[in-house]
Scaffold this motif. Structure first.
Motif, PDB file in Angstrom:
ATOM      1  N   ASP A 204       0.818  -1.211   0.000  1.00 25.17           N
ATOM      2  CA  ASP A 204       0.000   0.000   0.000  1.00 25.17           C
ATOM      3  C   ASP A 204       0.850   1.258   0.000  1.00 25.17           C
ATOM      4  O   ASP A 204       0.505   2.251  -0.616  1.00 25.17           O
ATOM      5  CB  ASP A 204      -0.913   0.012   1.241  1.00 25.17           C
ATOM      6  N   HIS A 205       1.980   1.212   0.726  1.00 22.21           N
ATOM      7  CA  HIS A 205       2.746   2.459   0.826  1.00 22.21           C
ATOM      8  C   HIS A 205       3.466   2.790  -0.471  1.00 22.21           C
ATOM      9  O   HIS A 205       3.837   3.932  -0.709  1.00 22.21           O
ATOM     10  CB  HIS A 205       3.704   2.421   2.024  1.00 22.21           C
ATOM     11  N   ARG A 217      12.191   6.111  -9.824  1.00 24.64           N
ATOM     12  CA  ARG A 217      13.455   5.674  -9.235  1.00 24.64           C
ATOM     13  C   ARG A 217      13.386   5.732  -7.701  1.00 24.64           C
ATOM     14  O   ARG A 217      13.799   4.817  -7.001  1.00 24.64           O
ATOM     15  CB  ARG A 217      14.569   6.591  -9.746  1.00 24.64           C
ATOM     16  N   VAL A 218      12.804   6.809  -7.185  1.00 21.83           N
ATOM     17  CA  VAL A 218      12.680   6.958  -5.738  1.00 21.83           C
ATOM     18  C   VAL A 218      11.721   5.914  -5.169  1.00 21.83           C
ATOM     19  O   VAL A 218      11.982   5.302  -4.130  1.00 21.83           O
ATOM     20  CB  VAL A 218      12.185   8.385  -5.394  1.00 21.83           C
ATOM     21  N   THR A 222      14.095   3.794  -2.919  1.00 24.20           N
ATOM     22  CA  THR A 222      13.932   4.219  -1.530  1.00 24.20           C
ATOM     23  C   THR A 222      12.860   3.415  -0.807  1.00 24.20           C
ATOM     24  O   THR A 222      13.060   2.991   0.324  1.00 24.20           O
ATOM     25  CB  THR A 222      13.555   5.716  -1.472  1.00 24.20           C
ATOM     26  N   HIS A 223      11.733   3.237  -1.472  1.00 19.28           N
ATOM     27  CA  HIS A 223      10.612   2.665  -0.726  1.00 19.28           C
ATOM     28  C   HIS A 223      10.447   1.168  -0.901  1.00 19.28           C
ATOM     29  O   HIS A 223      10.153   0.467   0.061  1.00 19.28           O
ATOM     30  CB  HIS A 223       9.324   3.399  -1.078  1.00 19.28           C
ATOM     31  N   ARG A 226      14.212  -1.158   0.116  1.00 22.10           N
ATOM     32  CA  ARG A 226      14.609  -1.318   1.503  1.00 22.10           C
ATOM     33  C   ARG A 226      13.783  -2.393   2.205  1.00 22.10           C
ATOM     34  O   ARG A 226      14.321  -3.243   2.911  1.00 22.10           O
ATOM     35  CB  ARG A 226      14.466   0.025   2.231  1.00 22.10           C
ATOM     36  N   LEU A 230      14.751  -7.095   3.395  1.00 19.19           N
ATOM     37  CA  LEU A 230      14.697  -7.760   4.696  1.00 19.19           C
ATOM     38  C   LEU A 230      14.864  -9.277   4.618  1.00 19.19           C
ATOM     39  O   LEU A 230      15.714  -9.838   5.303  1.00 19.19           O
ATOM     40  CB  LEU A 230      13.405  -7.377   5.436  1.00 19.19           C
ATOM     41  N   LEU A 300      17.716  -1.586   9.228  1.00 17.03           N
ATOM     42  CA  LEU A 300      16.815  -1.459   8.091  1.00 17.03           C
ATOM     43  C   LEU A 300      15.371  -1.264   8.530  1.00 17.03           C
ATOM     44  O   LEU A 300      14.622  -0.547   7.904  1.00 17.03           O
ATOM     45  CB  LEU A 300      16.894  -2.720   7.212  1.00 17.03           C
ATOM     46  N   ASP A 301      14.976  -1.951   9.576  1.00 18.49           N
ATOM     47  CA  ASP A 301      13.571  -1.962   9.963  1.00 18.49           C
ATOM     48  C   ASP A 301      13.394  -1.439  11.379  1.00 18.49           C
ATOM     49  O   ASP A 301      13.700  -2.142  12.344  1.00 18.49           O
ATOM     50  CB  ASP A 301      13.027  -3.391   9.863  1.00 18.49           C
ATOM     51  N   PRO A 302      12.871  -0.228  11.519  1.00 16.25           N
ATOM     52  CA  PRO A 302      12.748   0.364  12.857  1.00 16.25           C
ATOM     53  C   PRO A 302      11.808  -0.431  13.767  1.00 16.25           C
ATOM     54  O   PRO A 302      11.861  -0.286  14.978  1.00 16.25           O
ATOM     55  CB  PRO A 302      12.174   1.754  12.572  1.00 16.25           C
ATOM     56  N   ARG A 303      10.973  -1.267  13.184  1.00 13.62           N
ATOM     57  CA  ARG A 303      10.013  -1.985  14.025  1.00 13.62           C
ATOM     58  C   ARG A 303      10.665  -3.061  14.878  1.00 13.62           C
ATOM     59  O   ARG A 303      10.111  -3.498  15.864  1.00 13.62           O
ATOM     60  CB  ARG A 303       8.928  -2.628  13.140  1.00 13.62           C
ATOM     61  N   ARG A 305      13.862  -2.727  16.044  1.00 13.48           N
ATOM     62  CA  ARG A 305      15.097  -2.146  16.555  1.00 13.48           C
ATOM     63  C   ARG A 305      15.338  -2.582  17.992  1.00 13.48           C
ATOM     64  O   ARG A 305      14.419  -2.672  18.795  1.00 13.48           O
ATOM     65  CB  ARG A 305      15.005  -0.626  16.474  1.00 13.48           C
TER      66      ARG A 305
END
Lengths: 307, 533
Positions: A204-205, A217-218, A222-223, A226, A230, A300-303, A305
């Protein structure tokens, strides 16, 4: 973060202990011994050997002795390479295996991720199918076939590269074994990347990013990338450990003085101490790389951390 | 509706097709639509009506197998078939969009400040510091508390309502002409829904952008939109001023939609009806954190000393917002999770029974879940799904007997008995929920706990499922616990109401009494939010 690393290193101790214990006893329960040769030794010689290597002691005592020596870094003498201790053998071979393994890992990672990403972006196109078929070929052809074929083409027919050996350690000696070693892993990385990239592109994002007019490209780099990295990062740990602790097949074919062949030779000859040393080595690599990967994953993944 | 309003987006004969392995699906079959400056237009329809796909097509966001034909002009510029880099100058700047799923619409890996700043930087340029200042301003504007701190939060650190506010901040960043809101409040709790809609309205007043509200919820439309477009199966059924549509609907479909609000009331069981399921002082603690090497365990109290008695033939509605503990309570009553308290089923004390001892009673107590997509195994046929319980509880049945029972159960829930040989994915959401109900009633239970059984369904389908549940209750003498956040559904089906907040009961009593005269402030807020937006 530091607490996390210390905690993980702390938990590595029981893991190593369990690995050592299980492999010690498994090894001993396998029939045969290091000195059971085709032509049996005279009983007196045998007895002598057994005493020298303390193999006449009860098993539990041997186990305790092994453990207490191992803690101090003494992994005992090798039974087949009689002039060397296990620590010396590994110490000599490991740098070669690590260097070769590191380059192979780099090649597999960069090549696999690039191919996987291209395949995902062109999903179901001819390009996608060709990359994925190539990946299948990479996984199915064993490296004892890839190795000799590479040698035949590039060393013998084209005379571009040396056929084997370490030489002066320059890149030309590394290229062929590196490819043979990396190919199956490269295929796995390509497959993993393609799968997770396709999933990431449907998130969705990603739709949000496109809806807000961000350039393609972004959106992709970027989205999507990354998040897609994982699962790839997760696979990095077992892969790095496998590649850097040497491959018996590739090192034998290209006559590289690494540690890969010790595990196979040791196991075949019931060289208890050499096998144990290799097992500990692999276990340490797996533990260290798992830790590295977990830290990477957190970055990579703040969730997930660890703070 | 004033005529001096200028049309800023004109949609003409827009068609959207999807190429699927089963052939071409015409999702949108040629619609005309005008969006005028500063107006609020509601596009209403049930799932599959093409209302979202119309907007996706305009924004160039269709899935890869989707194709669009026709025309959509924004201030004279054709958007259909526009080159991506040209389209990227419009979307995110002039036309922006917020989505239904606030939980997944933001990238979980980046701080919200950066995500809001991205479109600002791409469309307006400027430095990162300037963009950051603008983001702080926007966060303030959409009512995020402590913007200086929140700007460095990751999406998972925010609640659903806050994430939707972040999306709105992103949508406003470049002062758009048109804000498309695709079911912006569907995934949110009712009180949050009301806040988000109020926010959108006040922002619209301040900035004067047009809002296109895509929704299936007519309650929202009535209070929010100036004009309504009704869509069905890819076609435009009716359009007009909101008041016109609500007071004088022309098409049968619109009339049906308007009448699809859940109706009917349930009479309470006789006073003498015995208690069939009881939980006293139910407490459920969840362990959070704590592991082999991380030391102290912490607990979160999900349900905090709740007492509930279900009488035979009764339907207890349990309402509350997400996190109120209502689903946890349901699972505790069925002894499916570890919990403290005293539990009785009929005259049997079931507080101390272990899993094996509970098994014979499982037949009597069944559970139906919210998600009709996730709760049916995709690898079993419908027949296998619904007869699985029979294999455990009535192992003596022959295959033929089981098949007969499956056919009877399917017939009872209004499905073709031949459905038992097909797989769940071949059915619509409403049909799947019927299958889930068939799976529960085939065992002839006495108590069924329904956990949000209608929340994933369209209004008109909801009504059918509720009617079905009512009929089954009578024919099988069932007692229900109906867990829902949807007050209008609960009002229609339950005779006793329990309102939960933070794991506790804040109010309980006769459903009608509570709706007529809520006592507790929270209940008032809940009912107010549900029926006034």
């Amino acid at each position: 973060m530091i607490a996390f690393v210390l905690r993980r290193l702390g938990s590595a101790v029981p893991t190593l202990f369990i690995v050592v214990t299980i492999s010690f006893f498994l090894m001993r329960f396998a029939p045969g011994g290091p000195f059971n040769l085709e032509r049996p030794l005279p009983p007196a010689t045998m007895e002598n050997l057994m005493r020298t290597y303390q193999l006449d002691q009860p098993l539990w005592r041997q186990y305790i002795t092994y453990l207490s020596n191992a803690v101090t870094g003494d992994f005992g003498p090798s039974y087949i390479y009689k002039d060397n201790t296990v620590a010396e053998l590994i110490g000599k071979g490991l740098p070669y295996s690590i260097e070769l393994g590191f380059y192979a890992l780099l090649l597999a990672l960069v090549g696999g991720v690039t191919m996987g990403t291209i395949a995902a972006l062109r999903q179901n196109s001819v390009l996608d199918f060709s990359i994925m078929s190539l990946a299948t070929v990479g996984t199915t052809i064993p490296n004892f076939v890839v190795g000799p074929v590479l040698t035949l083409i590039f060393a013998i027919m084209l005379s571009l590269l040396p056929a084997g050996g370490w030489g002066d350690g320059s890149l030309s000696f590394l290229i062929l074994p590196m490819i043979a070693l990396a190919l199956p892993q490269l295929a796995v990385f390509a497959r993993l990347t393609r799968g997770s990239m396709i999933e990431a592109l449907h998130a969705d994002h990603i739709r949000t990013a496109r809806a807000y007019g961000l350039p393609a490209r972004v959106v992709v780099v970027t989205h999507a990338m990354r998040g897609a990295m994982l699962p790839v990062v997760s696979y990095l740990a077992p892969c790095a450990a496998a590649l850097m602790t040497g491959s018996a097949v590739v090192e034998t074919i290209f006559t590289i003085p690494g540690v890969g062949r010790y595990f196979v030779l040791g196991a075949l000859n019931r060289d208890y101490t050499l096998v144990m040393g290799t097992v500990v080595l692999i276990a340490i690599f797996v533990i260290v790389f798992n830790l590295v990967v977990d830290i990477l994953y957190g970055l990579l993944d703040p969730r997930v951390r660890h703070d | 509706m004033t005529d001096n309003k200028q049309t800023i987006l004109a949609v003409r004969d827009l068609k959207v097709d999807f190429t699927t392995p089963d052939g071409t699906v015409n999702a949108v079959k040629g619609i005309d639509l005008d969006i005028r400056t500063g107006e609020t237009l509601a596009v209403v329809g049930e799932s599959g009506s093409g209302k979202s796909q119309t907007m996706m097509a305009i924004m160039g966001l269709l899935a890869k197998n989707g194709g669009v034909r026709g025309s959509a002009t924004y201030r004279g510029q054709e958007l259909v078939g526009l080159a991506p880099d040209q389209l990227n100058k419009v979307r995110g700047a002039k036309v922006t969009m917020i989505f239904q799923e606030p939980m997944t619409s933001l990238d979980p890996l980046y701080k919200i400040g950066r995500q809001i700043a991205e479109p600002i930087l791409y469309h307006r340029g400027g430095s990162r510091a300037e963009a950051r200042a603008r983001v702080l301003e926007l966060l303030e504007l959409v009512g995020i508390p402590e913007p200086e701190r929140r700007i460095d939060s990751y999406p998972h650190e925010l609640s659903g309502g806050q994430r939707q506010r972040v999306m709105i901040a992103m949508a406003l960043a470049n002062e758009p002409d048109i804000l498309i809101a695709d079911e912006p409040t569907t995934a949110l709790d009712v009180t949050i829904q009301a806040q988000i809609l109020a926010l959108l309205r006040s922002l619209q007043r301040r900035f004067g952008m047009a809002i296109v509200l895509i929704t299936h919820d007519l309650g929202i439309v009535r209070h929010f939109a100036e004009r309504v477009v009704v869509m069905r199966r890819g076609e435009l059924v009716e359009q007009g001023a909101t008041q016109e549509i609500f007071e004088r609907p022309q098409s049968d479909y619109t009339k049906m939609l308007l009448a699809a609000e859940p109706h009917g009331r349930k009479a309470p069981p006789p006073e003498t009806a015995p208690v069939i399921l009881e939980g006293r002082n139910v407490v459920v603690d969840f362990q959070i954190g704590g592991g082999l090497f991380s030391g102290g365990k912490r607990y979160f109290r999900g349900v905090d000393g709740v007492t509930l008695r279900l009488h035979e033939g009764q339907t207890i509605g349990v309402v509350g917002e997400s996190g109120s503990g209502k689903s946890t309570l349901g699972r505790a009553l069925l002894r499916l999770i570890h919990s403290e308290g005293i539990y009785r089923f009929g005259s049997t004390d079931i507080s101390r029974l272990d899993r094996k001892q509970m098994r014979p009673l499982r037949k009597e107590m069944q559970l139906v879940f919210q998600d009709p997509y996730g709760s049916l195994s995709p690898r079993q046929t419908v027949g296998e799904v619904i007869t699985e319980g029979l294999m455990v509880h009535e192992p003596g049945l022959s295959r033929a007997d089981r098949d007969r029972r499956a056919m009877a159960a399917l017939e009872e829930v209004g499905l073709d008995p031949a459905a038992r040989n097909r797989y769940p994915h071949e059915f619509s959401g409403g049909q799947r929920q019927r299958i889930a109900i068939a799976r529960a009633i085939i065992l002839k239970p006495r108590v069924v706990i329904l956990d949000e059984p209608t929340s994933a369904l369209d209004r008109s389908v909801q009504g059918q499922v509720i009617d079905l549940l009512r009929t089954l209750q009578q024919s099988h003498k069932l007692s229900y616990i109906f867990i829902s956040h949807d007050l209008s559904v609960v009002r229609a089906i339950s005779d006793y109401l329990v309102v939960m907040k933070d794991g506790k009961i804040v109010e309980q009593g006769d459903t009608q009494d509570i709706f007529d005269a809520p006592q507790d402030a929270y209940t008032k807020a809940l009912i107010g939010a549900a029926f006034s937006i």
